[in-house]
Design an enzyme around this catalytic site. Structure first.
Site, short mmCIF file in Angstrom:
data_model
loop_
_atom_site.label_atom_id
_atom_site.label_comp_id
_atom_site.label_asym_id
_atom_site.label_seq_id
_atom_site.Cartn_x
_atom_site.Cartn_y
_atom_site.Cartn_z
N GLU A 22 7.55 -11.16 -8.48
CA GLU A 22 7.96 -11.95 -7.31
C GLU A 22 6.90 -12.97 -6.91
O GLU A 22 7.16 -13.84 -6.09
CB GLU A 22 8.30 -11.01 -6.13
CG GLU A 22 7.11 -10.43 -5.37
CD GLU A 22 6.39 -9.29 -6.09
OE1 GLU A 22 6.73 -9.01 -7.26
OE2 GLU A 22 5.48 -8.72 -5.49
N CYS A 73 4.50 -2.32 -8.36
CA CYS A 73 3.15 -1.95 -7.94
C CYS A 73 3.16 -0.74 -7.00
O CYS A 73 3.44 0.37 -7.45
CB CYS A 73 2.45 -3.16 -7.36
SG CYS A 73 0.67 -3.04 -7.51
N HIS A 119 3.57 -8.01 -10.52
CA HIS A 119 4.33 -8.64 -9.42
C HIS A 119 5.14 -9.86 -9.89
O HIS A 119 4.71 -10.99 -9.65
CB HIS A 119 3.37 -9.11 -8.33
CG HIS A 119 2.70 -8.01 -7.57
ND1 HIS A 119 3.20 -7.51 -6.39
CD2 HIS A 119 1.57 -7.32 -7.82
CE1 HIS A 119 2.40 -6.55 -5.94
NE2 HIS A 119 1.41 -6.43 -6.80
N ILE A 173 -2.39 -6.76 -9.19
CA ILE A 173 -3.24 -6.72 -7.99
C ILE A 173 -3.50 -5.26 -7.63
O ILE A 173 -2.58 -4.57 -7.19
CB ILE A 173 -2.57 -7.45 -6.80
CG1 ILE A 173 -2.21 -8.88 -7.19
CG2 ILE A 173 -3.48 -7.43 -5.58
CD1 ILE A 173 -1.28 -9.56 -6.20
N GLU A 205 0.87 -1.18 0.00
CA GLU A 205 0.00 0.00 0.00
C GLU A 205 0.91 1.23 0.00
O GLU A 205 1.59 1.49 0.99
CB GLU A 205 -0.90 -0.04 1.23
CG GLU A 205 -1.97 1.00 1.24
CD GLU A 205 -2.80 1.02 -0.05
OE1 GLU A 205 -3.31 -0.05 -0.45
OE2 GLU A 205 -2.92 2.09 -0.66
N1 GLN Z 1 -3.15 0.16 -5.14
C1 GLN Z 1 -2.08 0.00 -4.19
C2 GLN Z 1 -1.53 1.34 -3.75
O1 GLN Z 1 -2.11 2.35 -3.99
C3 GLN Z 1 -0.98 -0.84 -4.79
C4 GLN Z 1 -1.37 -2.29 -4.87
C5 GLN Z 1 -0.19 -3.23 -4.87
O2 GLN Z 1 0.93 -2.88 -4.58
N2 GLN Z 1 -0.46 -4.50 -5.17
O3 GLN Z 1 -0.51 1.41 -3.13
#
Ligand code: GLN
Length: 189
Positions: free
Chosen positions: A175, A78, A173, A136, A47
């Protein structure tokens, strides 16, 4: 090679496992002192607002920028991609960012958790076969600057892997798969 993995929140254990698998030495980074002697650093998914908040609390923002300025490779997956971007179009008003890469990102552009998806990507920098990418709550790259190379895109042209010199970012991702090629690519950087 000693590769740091920012271990404040999110999917850092999976990156450590992959690094160990390809013969690198993974180092968990929680404090500025942990950056000493690293050959590169991965910022995991999770996050981005939380990662930014905790990084700020532990005094990591400037040291992380310094690591990038020193020319050592940094890779954000991400949430890590969001954290590295210069512009987040729908970030929180006080969202802490490294502001390194010349890209504009929309967080959660693909929808909520249920809208996560997988796609097979042709990535010339990795060669054949296609790379099975897991998204994701992925960020969407809406603009890339002139100095940014697009390594992979979705069928509709949306960039999902970008590189700017020593900076690498992926909306997905690697990983979470068994495919080591993206981590090996980062080691070559
Ligand atoms: N949407 C998430 C964010 O704002 C990121 C999601 C993720 O890292 N899988 O940080």
């Amino acid at each position: 090679m000693k590769i740091g993995v920012l271990a404040l929140q999110g999917a850092f254990i999976e990156h450590k496992k992959m690094l160990a698998r390809i013969g690198a030495e993974p180092v968990e980074v929680r404090l500025p002192a942990h950056l000493e002697g690293l050959d590169g650093l991965i910022i995991p998914g999770g996050e981005s607002t939380t990662i930014g908040k905790v990084a700020e609390r532990w005094g990591l923002i400037e040291p992380l920028r310094g690591l990038a300025r020193s020319g050592r490779p940094l890779w954000g997956t991400c949430a890590g991609m969001i954290f590295m971007a210069q512009t987040v179009l729908d970030g929180l008003p006080d969202q802490q960012m490294l502001g390194l890469m010349d890209v504009a990102i929309r967080r959660n552009a693909f929808g909520r958790q249920v809208d996560s998806f997988e796609a097979d990507l042709a990535i010339p920098a990795l060669g054949e076969p296609v790379f099975h990418a897991i998204f994701i709550r992925a960020p969407q790259v809406e603009r890339v600057g002139a100095g940014v190379e697009v390594l992979a895109q979705l069928d509709d042209g949306t960039p999902v892997a970008v590189r700017q010199g020593n900076l690498l970012a992926t909306a997905f991702h690697p990983e979470l798969t068994e495919d080591e090629r993206f981590h090996r690519y980062f080691m070559r950087m």
